[in-house]
Design a protein around this motif. Structure first.
Motif, PDB file in Angstrom:
ATOM      1  N   VAL A 187       0.832  -1.199   0.000  1.00  0.00           N
ATOM      2  CA  VAL A 187       0.000   0.000   0.000  1.00  0.00           C
ATOM      3  C   VAL A 187       0.872   1.255   0.000  1.00  0.00           C
ATOM      4  O   VAL A 187       0.620   2.200  -0.746  1.00  0.00           O
ATOM      5  N   LYS A 188       1.901   1.266   0.804  1.00  0.00           N
ATOM      6  CA  LYS A 188       2.766   2.448   0.889  1.00  0.00           C
ATOM      7  C   LYS A 188       3.596   2.658  -0.375  1.00  0.00           C
ATOM      8  O   LYS A 188       3.946   3.782  -0.706  1.00  0.00           O
ATOM      9  N   SER A 189       3.909   1.588  -1.100  1.00  0.00           N
ATOM     10  CA  SER A 189       4.719   1.730  -2.305  1.00  0.00           C
ATOM     11  C   SER A 189       3.878   2.043  -3.540  1.00  0.00           C
ATOM     12  O   SER A 189       4.423   2.205  -4.624  1.00  0.00           O
ATOM     13  N   GLY A 190       2.561   2.135  -3.393  1.00  0.00           N
ATOM     14  CA  GLY A 190       1.696   2.512  -4.509  1.00  0.00           C
ATOM     15  C   GLY A 190       1.253   1.349  -5.364  1.00  0.00           C
ATOM     16  O   GLY A 190       0.848   1.546  -6.505  1.00  0.00           O
ATOM     17  N   GLN A 191       1.316   0.162  -4.863  1.00  0.00           N
ATOM     18  CA  GLN A 191       0.927  -1.029  -5.621  1.00  0.00           C
ATOM     19  C   GLN A 191      -0.537  -0.974  -6.033  1.00  0.00           C
ATOM     20  O   GLN A 191      -0.894  -1.429  -7.107  1.00  0.00           O
ATOM     21  N   PHE A 192      -1.396  -0.384  -5.211  1.00  0.00           N
ATOM     22  CA  PHE A 192      -2.822  -0.377  -5.480  1.00  0.00           C
ATOM     23  C   PHE A 192      -3.307   0.934  -6.082  1.00  0.00           C
ATOM     24  O   PHE A 192      -4.517   1.147  -6.197  1.00  0.00           O
ATOM     25  N   ASP A 193      -2.411   1.826  -6.487  1.00  0.00           N
ATOM     26  CA  ASP A 193      -2.811   3.069  -7.130  1.00  0.00           C
ATOM     27  C   ASP A 193      -3.323   2.762  -8.528  1.00  0.00           C
ATOM     28  O   ASP A 193      -2.708   2.015  -9.287  1.00  0.00           O
ATOM     29  N   ASP A 194      -4.437   3.354  -8.880  1.00  0.00           N
ATOM     30  CA  ASP A 194      -5.049   3.112 -10.183  1.00  0.00           C
ATOM     31  C   ASP A 194      -4.823   4.338 -11.049  1.00  0.00           C
ATOM     32  O   ASP A 194      -5.453   5.364 -10.869  1.00  0.00           O
ATOM     33  N   SER A 195      -3.943   4.226 -12.005  1.00  0.00           N
ATOM     34  CA  SER A 195      -3.674   5.350 -12.891  1.00  0.00           C
ATOM     35  C   SER A 195      -4.365   5.196 -14.239  1.00  0.00           C
ATOM     36  O   SER A 195      -4.352   6.111 -15.051  1.00  0.00           O
TER      37      SER A 195
END
Length: 62
Positions: free
Chosen positions: A26-34
């Motif tokens: 979560v902190k590394s941006g794995q779940f960020d949706d671009s």
């Protein structure tokens, strides 16, 4: 009885490991949706539907 304590300890360690991996993801941006925000504008017209005209209801009198 000592086997239960060993299994309980191992399961808690595995659970903490999975929780730590989840927090790291979560902190590394794995779940960020671009991708979705850039495509959403293409399908925006399909999402907006016209509201139907309200129907007039009359009261029944006895």
């Amino acid at each position: 009885m000592s086997v239960i304590y060993i299994l309980l300890t191992i399961s808690i360690i595995v659970a903490i490991g999975f929780f730590a991996a989840f927090i790291y993801a979560v902190k590394s941006g794995q779940f960020d949706d671009s991708y979705t925000p850039s495509v959403r504008m293409l399908f925006e017209d399909e999402l907006v539907k016209e509201k139907p005209e309200p129907t007039i209801k009359t009261k029944k009198t006895n």
